[in-house]
Enzyme design. Sequence first.
Site, PDB file in Angstrom:
ATOM      1  N   GLU A   1       0.791  -1.222   0.000  1.00  0.00           N
ATOM      2  CA  GLU A   1       0.000   0.000   0.000  1.00  0.00           C
ATOM      3  C   GLU A   1       0.824   1.273   0.000  1.00  0.00           C
ATOM      4  O   GLU A   1       0.356   2.315  -0.434  1.00  0.00           O
ATOM      5  CB  GLU A   1      -0.937   0.015   1.219  1.00  0.00           C
TER       6      GLU A   1
ATOM      7  N   ASP B   1      -4.386  -1.972  14.060  1.00  0.00           N
ATOM      8  CA  ASP B   1      -3.267  -2.870  13.761  1.00  0.00           C
ATOM      9  C   ASP B   1      -2.291  -2.866  14.928  1.00  0.00           C
ATOM     10  O   ASP B   1      -1.091  -2.631  14.754  1.00  0.00           O
ATOM     11  CB  ASP B   1      -2.563  -2.431  12.470  1.00  0.00           C
TER      12      ASP B   1
END
Length: 264
Positions: free
Chosen positions: A19, A167
């Site tokens: 990403e 996360d």
Amino acid sequence: MTAAPDILAEAILISQGAEAAIYQAILHQSPSSEATPVFLKYRFNKQYRHPTLDASLTRSRIAGEARAVLKCLRNGVHVPGIRLVDASQGILGFEWIEGKSIRMLLGGGAEGEEETEYTADLLEDEDAVDSPEDELQSLYGLTPDVLMAMIGTEIGKMHLADVIHGDLTTSNMMLRRMFSTASSSTVELVLVDFGLAYTSTLVEDKAVDLYVLERAFASTHPDSEPLFATVLQAYGKTMGKEWANINRRLDDVRLRGRKRSMVG
């Protein structure tokens, strides 16, 4: 392929993920100011997406990460300061954090490109010592229990601000030493990488955030149950009256996780 922004021309590439690409760069805020090292996250164009959609998603994710970090800063959570936001180019610039990730300090080793992007030759090999506990004590003057309490407290402050990290792993936490004088210093635990963060008041979301970290401890650090118990103890103390509901929901999330594991 779209050319990289000019600001990256002299930057040092640290890691490349699916990403984003991570760089270290020098930011000159003005001709008279000192050069400042910064951490740059560059969300590059995705060729498989329509350009209009890709640009919209990139701007949204850059803005979302910046909002989450700013909300943490306003509520006293230790996170890197924001130094640059360029949503049109897909770039976020953060304060450079010198230190080591908690994963490395606990002996979990590196995770390749998933390892915390700030850690790139920040500590020389000669600083290494025999065991994670010795290293933690030697470099930062901390015991594992004190470190776990710091983790729990910082996550609690983040959740009190209704920011969900998304996360939570020991790779996304760092220790840095702050020097107030030449002979005096303090140690801070810094939460990093808010690329998946969002705002929520839901008990469920906070419990899932904790469960993600619990699973990360279990998979990365052997015999980690006592360590994580200390994290939760400090977290509960920070959360106060909210902890009882989150603790009950965490038990529910664990049960759902075990059922999914059994089913496969």
